[in-house]
Scaffold this motif. Structure first.
Motif, PDB file in Angstrom:
ATOM      1  N   UNK A 189     -32.046  60.580  95.715  1.00  0.00           N
ATOM      2  CA  UNK A 189     -33.766  61.392  95.562  1.00  0.00           C
ATOM      3  C   UNK A 189     -34.368  61.596  94.810  1.00  0.00           C
ATOM      4  N   UNK A 190     -33.074  61.639  93.378  1.00  0.00           N
ATOM      5  CA  UNK A 190     -33.762  62.333  92.325  1.00  0.00           C
ATOM      6  C   UNK A 190     -33.753  60.987  90.879  1.00  0.00           C
ATOM      7  N   UNK A 191     -32.750  60.034  91.791  1.00  0.00           N
ATOM      8  CA  UNK A 191     -33.466  58.407  90.514  1.00  0.00           C
ATOM      9  C   UNK A 191     -34.249  57.647  91.353  1.00  0.00           C
ATOM     10  N   UNK A 192     -34.551  57.545  92.531  1.00  0.00           N
ATOM     11  CA  UNK A 192     -34.968  56.923  93.072  1.00  0.00           C
ATOM     12  C   UNK A 192     -34.360  55.741  93.260  1.00  0.00           C
ATOM     13  N   UNK A 193     -32.969  55.667  93.156  1.00  0.00           N
ATOM     14  CA  UNK A 193     -32.255  54.472  93.578  1.00  0.00           C
ATOM     15  C   UNK A 193     -31.496  54.048  94.821  1.00  0.00           C
ATOM     16  N   UNK A 194     -31.526  53.274  95.410  1.00  0.00           N
ATOM     17  CA  UNK A 194     -31.454  53.185  96.984  1.00  0.00           C
ATOM     18  C   UNK A 194     -30.339  51.904  96.686  1.00  0.00           C
ATOM     19  N   UNK A 195     -29.040  52.303  97.608  1.00  0.00           N
ATOM     20  CA  UNK A 195     -28.116  51.469  97.434  1.00  0.00           C
ATOM     21  C   UNK A 195     -28.082  50.978  98.824  1.00  0.00           C
ATOM     22  N   UNK A 196     -28.100  49.602  98.919  1.00  0.00           N
ATOM     23  CA  UNK A 196     -27.749  49.355 100.365  1.00  0.00           C
ATOM     24  C   UNK A 196     -27.044  47.771 100.850  1.00  0.00           C
ATOM     25  N   UNK A 197     -25.896  48.023 101.712  1.00  0.00           N
ATOM     26  CA  UNK A 197     -25.297  46.985 102.039  1.00  0.00           C
ATOM     27  C   UNK A 197     -25.443  46.391 103.324  1.00  0.00           C
ATOM     28  N   UNK A 198     -25.487  45.142 103.807  1.00  0.00           N
ATOM     29  CA  UNK A 198     -26.031  44.501 104.680  1.00  0.00           C
ATOM     30  C   UNK A 198     -25.247  43.868 105.522  1.00  0.00           C
ATOM     31  N   UNK A 199     -24.528  43.155 106.663  1.00  0.00           N
ATOM     32  CA  UNK A 199     -23.839  42.652 107.079  1.00  0.00           C
ATOM     33  C   UNK A 199     -23.923  41.960 108.642  1.00  0.00           C
ATOM     34  N   UNK A 200     -24.441  40.243 108.234  1.00  0.00           N
ATOM     35  CA  UNK A 200     -24.906  39.609 109.526  1.00  0.00           C
ATOM     36  C   UNK A 200     -24.076  38.802 110.106  1.00  0.00           C
ATOM     37  N   UNK A 201     -23.764  38.464 110.658  1.00  0.00           N
ATOM     38  CA  UNK A 201     -22.804  37.245 112.285  1.00  0.00           C
ATOM     39  C   UNK A 201     -23.630  37.117 113.133  1.00  0.00           C
ATOM     40  N   UNK A 202     -23.199  35.477 113.028  1.00  0.00           N
ATOM     41  CA  UNK A 202     -24.111  34.880 114.242  1.00  0.00           C
ATOM     42  C   UNK A 202     -22.939  33.796 114.528  1.00  0.00           C
ATOM     43  N   UNK A 203     -23.239  33.678 116.059  1.00  0.00           N
ATOM     44  CA  UNK A 203     -21.978  32.806 117.164  1.00  0.00           C
ATOM     45  C   UNK A 203     -23.159  31.961 117.714  1.00  0.00           C
ATOM     46  N   UNK A 204     -22.979  31.115 117.959  1.00  0.00           N
ATOM     47  CA  UNK A 204     -24.180  30.113 119.073  1.00  0.00           C
ATOM     48  C   UNK A 204     -23.471  29.257 119.777  1.00  0.00           C
ATOM     49  N   UNK A 237     -44.453  50.364  93.646  1.00  0.00           N
ATOM     50  CA  UNK A 237     -43.852  49.852  93.500  1.00  0.00           C
ATOM     51  C   UNK A 237     -41.708  49.961  93.101  1.00  0.00           C
ATOM     52  N   UNK A 238     -41.401  49.153  93.591  1.00  0.00           N
ATOM     53  CA  UNK A 238     -40.027  48.934  94.347  1.00  0.00           C
ATOM     54  C   UNK A 238     -39.898  47.679  93.703  1.00  0.00           C
ATOM     55  N   UNK A 239     -38.136  47.412  92.531  1.00  0.00           N
ATOM     56  CA  UNK A 239     -38.042  46.527  92.074  1.00  0.00           C
ATOM     57  C   UNK A 239     -36.167  46.627  92.942  1.00  0.00           C
ATOM     58  N   UNK A 240     -36.082  45.639  93.353  1.00  0.00           N
ATOM     59  CA  UNK A 240     -35.228  45.314  94.545  1.00  0.00           C
ATOM     60  C   UNK A 240     -34.394  44.418  93.464  1.00  0.00           C
ATOM     61  N   UNK A 241     -32.795  44.354  93.516  1.00  0.00           N
ATOM     62  CA  UNK A 241     -32.026  42.330  93.488  1.00  0.00           C
ATOM     63  C   UNK A 241     -30.690  42.994  94.461  1.00  0.00           C
TER      64      UNK A 241
END
Lengths: 318, 115
Positions: A189-204, A237-241
């Motif tokens: 909260x103090x630095x305004x930083x947010x870290x995020x890990x996303x995983x997605x798996x698909x089967x057909x 604004x938010x900058x995301x990498x």
């Protein structure tokens, strides 16, 4: 830090499929990933509507990691619009519906010169439920898991002038599938930083024509930082990498391996997000491929950009 | 007098027209579907190359449905161009199903080897 238990839960989707090192992508313009992957669960009775547009271009051939010359196709592109409607059933459970339409999915040929082949139509719908498995409000850790089903709008492949489109120009898989997504979010909260890990798996599943699109796995790490945080200014604004890895498994035709299918790719995706008086979010992102490895010869990615519009609708927010 | 001749002539002409139009041998919907052949200009090509593929058939209100598992087909109707994209190395079978206005259909295929 999160507990060992939640850490294992986060790893579980990745550990289940260690053999999926090759991917589906034979001369393919590809299929876009949904535009709301950077969202956790919603608060109860909150509704969000996300709309996105994506343009994707492939204009070079790779064999393995090597760029090669020639090929019958000069370039391939797609223009795609999608929407995701999410609703917070409880504070820990969110229902999502993802719909998308290929405005065009086109190949431009070098041989024969001047020819184009164009597909369009609805992509599979995705219905999923996202559940928050772990939440630490003090240390700001959150982990959620989503399970979903892919539903086709048609079980038959698309034809243009009575000629069936090649599989890579079909707008959908023409069959059912399953999707597992996981979200690990940590905020400072103090630095305004947010870290995020996303995983997605698909089967057909295998479609009526005997074609089975290979499974795919997406892993993305996001780091975001707020740029503007003043109460008097109506825009923040938010900058995301984002660093994203996409692994596509081999596709099969009548249980035989599609020769030019399977890939491992890494993308660097800078993204800017603008929130207008906390009511509407507008994001713009560019996918820059930094590493691509293809099984046999395939049409490789060049660039893609996505515009995302997101509006939360909740009690008290109009 | 003149009008009765006119009526007779009109009737005669109408009967002739009806009898001709009802001749079963000339009804185009009875024309059978005859699917003679499917051919490729070249049966061996390299990836990145193309070949013409065409069918010969006669019948009533013919429709041509083309499919191939690997590679691309450009064009439509009686003739298409097969494009050997990178995934096509090996033997590729191109199918054309012809259907007519009487719900008859027949499928033939031709093989193209890609190196």
């Amino acid at each position: 830090m999160c507990s060992n238990k939640s850490f294992l839960l986060f790893l579980l989707p990745l550990l289940l499929f260690p053999g999926m090192a090759q991917g589906q992508c034979f001369s393919s313009a590809g299929t876009p990933v949904g535009g709301s992957e950077n969202m956790g669960v919603l608060q109860k009775n909150t509704l969000t509507i996300t709309a996105f547009y994506r343009h994707h271009l492939s204009d070079r051939y790779f064999e393995g990691r090597e760029l090669i010359q020639g090929g019958a196709i000069k370039n391939a592109r797609y223009n795609y619009v999608g929407s995701i409607i999410a609703y917070g059933i409880t504070n820990r459970l969110t229902a999502e519906a993802e719909l998308g339409y290929f405005i065009d999915k086109t190949k431009y040929y070098r041989v024969p010169e001047g020819y184009t082949l164009r597909g369009r139509g609805l992509n599979n719908a995705l219905l999923s439920g996202k559940y928050q498995l772990y939440y630490d409000p003090v240390k700001k850790w959150e982990y959620s898991l989503a399970l979903g089903v892919k539903l086709p709008f048609s079980l038959d492949g698309r034809r243009i002038d009575d000629v069936r489109l090649p599989y890579d120009l079909q707008p959908s898989t023409s069959t059912f599938g399953a999707v597992v997504q996981s979200y690990l979010i940590h905020q400072k909260s103090f630095t305004g930083m947010r870290y995020f890990l996303y995983n997605r798996i698909e089967w057909n599943a295998t479609n009526r024509e005997g074609y089975r699109y290979g499974p795919s796995m997406t892993n993305a790490v996001y780091v975001s930082r707020h740029l503007i945080r003043t109460s008097s200014w109506p825009v923040s604004g938010t900058l995301i990498l984002q660093l994203r890895n996409e692994i596509r498994g081999k596709s099969f035709i009548h249980e035989e391996i599609e020769p030019s299918s399977g890939s491992v790719k890494f993308f660097l995706t800078p993204q800017i997000n603008l929130a207008f008086v906390e009511k509407v979010n507008l994001s713009f992102m560019v996918d820059i491929p930094v590493y691509q490895h293809y099984r046999n010869i395939q049409l490789a990615d060049r660039v893609a950009f996505t515009i995302v519009l997101n509006k939360p609708i909740a009690p008290g927010i109009r | 007098m003149f009008s009765s001749h006119l009526i007779r002539l009109t009737l005669l002409f109408s009967i002739l027209m009806i009898s001709f139009s009802c001749d079963p041998e000339d009804d185009p919907s009875d024309e059978p579907l005859v699917y003679s052949s499917i051919q490729a200009a070249r049966d061996t090509i390299f990836t990145g190359d193309t070949t013409r593929v065409w069918v010969e058939a006669t019948g009533y209100k013919l429709q041509y449905f083309w499919t191939v598992e690997k590679g691309d087909l450009l064009g439509s109707g009686t003739e298409v161009t097969y494009v050997a994209t990178p995934c096509t190395i090996g033997l590729n079978e191109i199918f054309c199903t012809i259907s007519d206005g009487n719900d008859h259909e027949e499928t033939k295929s031709v093989e193209v080897s890609v190196f």
